[in-house]
Design an enzyme around this catalytic site. Structure first.
Site, PDB file in Angstrom:
ATOM      1  N   CYS A   1       0.852  -1.187   0.000  1.00  0.00           N
ATOM      2  CA  CYS A   1       0.000   0.000   0.000  1.00  0.00           C
ATOM      3  C   CYS A   1       0.886   1.234   0.000  1.00  0.00           C
ATOM      4  O   CYS A   1       2.111   1.149   0.089  1.00  0.00           O
ATOM      5  CB  CYS A   1      -0.907   0.018   1.236  1.00  0.00           C
ATOM      6  SG  CYS A   1      -1.996  -1.423   1.376  1.00  0.00           S
TER       7      CYS A   1
ATOM      8  N   GLY B   1      -1.115   0.718  -4.976  1.00  0.00           N
ATOM      9  CA  GLY B   1      -2.411   0.135  -4.651  1.00  0.00           C
ATOM     10  C   GLY B   1      -3.504   0.758  -5.469  1.00  0.00           C
ATOM     11  O   GLY B   1      -3.636   1.978  -5.507  1.00  0.00           O
TER      12      GLY B   1
ATOM     13  N   GLY C   1       1.955  -2.657   4.993  1.00  0.00           N
ATOM     14  CA  GLY C   1       2.704  -3.798   5.496  1.00  0.00           C
ATOM     15  C   GLY C   1       1.793  -4.951   5.833  1.00  0.00           C
ATOM     16  O   GLY C   1       0.675  -5.062   5.323  1.00  0.00           O
TER      17      GLY C   1
END
Length: 504
Positions: A2, A28, A103
């Protein structure tokens, strides 16, 4: 993977957050969100599925008032595309807190149980919402009337003691300011920028990549250090502290291979320069070990590999050609959920120029080979366009193991190289020869610009995971969450849930 951004300014940040997210869109494409704090001390939020340009209309931008805010673009590693899991998330206890995360937490199930015991409810399957609740819980234990940097840093210390995995976080605290912190190994990137306002005070931004700083006129100051937390007040006062024991830098090397934009600088390394050196190393390997190949032309598979291919062509002294035209309105096939969607997208995304292939021995260059689906179809397109031979070069070594730190590399059974030699993979993708970069050369290509990078996170190549608890039980859990079959089932359930909700 992301993208996150946070900005503290003396003027409205809504448009700057929007611009930052547009240049982080490659990280993303599933959902996007922005949260700001307005002058009354209330959150203003807009988030939804879709690209940045589609999620934020003019009416939404007008509502996102305030001089401090955070933003997020998402692609889901577990395959869920539910709008409910778009970020940032927020809670209202012990303060109003909004948080966005890049993450993956590898002990998310254990953490969810801890949240329940602390009477904190988690509404989604997102580990980012779990992280938010752990952070809020640690703040609540301090019983402080107002939020200062000391309390924030103590809470982050508590978070680092509880969670395991990779995380780069930006958060807002109503009545406090902007918080950002990075995991103790610095696996996921996070950078800090600053600029001077017209009144002389300093304004700050944090983001996954430096390009999100420069697009808004912020100068890159440095990377957020592994285990470091920073706290910025609405007045522009910045505080920082290392909040993790035994912190050391071990960044994900795949950021440089594929994910990051070439105009970004992370961990003191220009992504563009690293990719050029990947081309240098790979070209020398071709000269050394594959000198018998009579290559007529080098053609990149756009776009990540273009800089790599240019350098290979220069060293091999053969022409470089753009043999594929890319449809720039199709998303990145690597991060698309579901094998059928990926297969369909490849031919929609790339179209060959037959004249560049006809009668030639072609070296195709790509950043990596994951499932092999894309590579096989591209090699077939080259053959169909009349190539006499099609060789394939990968700037990354064989990807044999799943990624557990926020990249959607699937279970081992879906990775084409998991238990096969380079020759076997080459036959499966229909290439006349397959050349992989060595891990030693890949690390050297990144390290040469910043010699202090002594170690990297390279588990997808080696199977050596740098955080505890990655065992067969965890891989079985991943298989249930991230295989293409699991994603198809989840997508079907979400679709039918929506149908029931609206009585369609």
């Amino acid at each position: 993977m992301c993208g996150v951004v946070g900005i503290v300014s003396s003027s409205a940040v809504n448009l700057e957050l929007y611009d930052a997210l547009t240049v982080l869109q490659h990280r993303g494409q599933d959902a996007a969100g922005i949260v700001t704090i307005d002058e009354t001390g209330c959150f203003r939020q807009r988030k939804a599925n879709g690209l940045v340009r589609d999620v934020f209309e003019q009416k939404h931008m007008r509502r996102l008032q305030g001089n401090i805010g955070i933003g997020h673009v998402r692609y889901p590693t577990a395959g869920s595309s539910s709008a409910a899991e778009a970020q940032p998330f927020y809670v209202n206890s012990p303060y109003g807190i909004a948080l966005a995360h890049n993450g993956n937490l590898t002990n998310a199930n254990e953490l969810k149980l801890k949240c329940e015991k602390a009477h904190r409810h988690v509404n989604t399957s997102s580990d980012s919402e779990i992280l938010l609740n752990i952070f809020a819980w640690k703040l609540s234990l301090l019983n402080c009337d107002e939020v200062t940097h000391e309390e924030v840093f103590e809470a982050v210390r508590g978070v680092n003691e509880e969670i395991v995995g990779a995380y780069a976080v930006v958060a807002l605290i109503i009545g406090g300011g902007l918080v950002a912190f990075r995991d103790p190994l610095g696996i996921r990137p996070l950078v800090l920028g600053q600029r001077a306002a017209s009144d002389g005070r300093m304004e700050y931004a944090v983001a996954s990549e430096s390009v999100a700083l420069s697009v808004n006129g912020f100068n890159l100051v440095r990377d957020i250090a592994p285990g470091e937390a920073i706290f910025i007040t609405p007045q522009g006062e910045l505080y920082s502290a290392i909040c993790a024991k035994e912190a050391k830098l071990q960044p994900c090397i795949f950021e440089y291979v594929y994910f990051a934009r070439p105009d970004s600088i992370m961990n003191g390394v220009s992504v563009y320069a690293a990719r050029v050196r990947m081309g240098t190393k790979l070209a020398k390997r071709i000269q050394r070990d594959f000198g018998h190949l009579d290559i007529d032309v080098v053609i990149p598979i756009p776009e990540t590999s273009c800089d790599i291919a240019v350098e290979i062509a220069r060293i091999l002294k053969v022409p470089y050609r753009q043999g594929f035209v890319k449809n720039r309105y199709i998303g990145r096939t690597f991060i698309m959920p579901g094998q059928k969607m990926r297969k369909k997208s490849v031919r929609n995304k790339l179209n060959p120029i037959p004249a560049e292939f006809a009668g030639k021995k072609v070296l195709l260059v790509d950043d990596s080979i994951v499932r092999g689906t894309t590579s096989e179809q591209i090699v077939d397109m080259a053959h169909e366009s009349g190539a006499r031979a099609v060789y394939f070069a990968s700037a990354a070594p064989e990807i044999r193991y799943p990624n557990v730190y926020g990249i959607d590399m699937p279970t081992a059974k879906e990775l084409i190289a998991s238990n096969k030699s380079a020759e076997e993979v080459g036959r499966l993708i229909h290439a006349d020869a397959l050349i992989y970069q060595t891990l030693e050369d890949l690390e050297a290509a990144v390290r040469e610009e910043n010699p202090s990078l002594t170690e990297f996170e390279t588990s997808v190549f080696t199977g050596n995971y740098i955080t505890p608890g990655i065992d067969e039980e965890y891989f079985a859990y991943l298989d249930k969450q991230r295989s293409d079959d699991a994603k198809a089932d989840k997508a079907w359930n979400e679709s039918n849930s929506d149908l029931e909700l609206f009585n369609i």
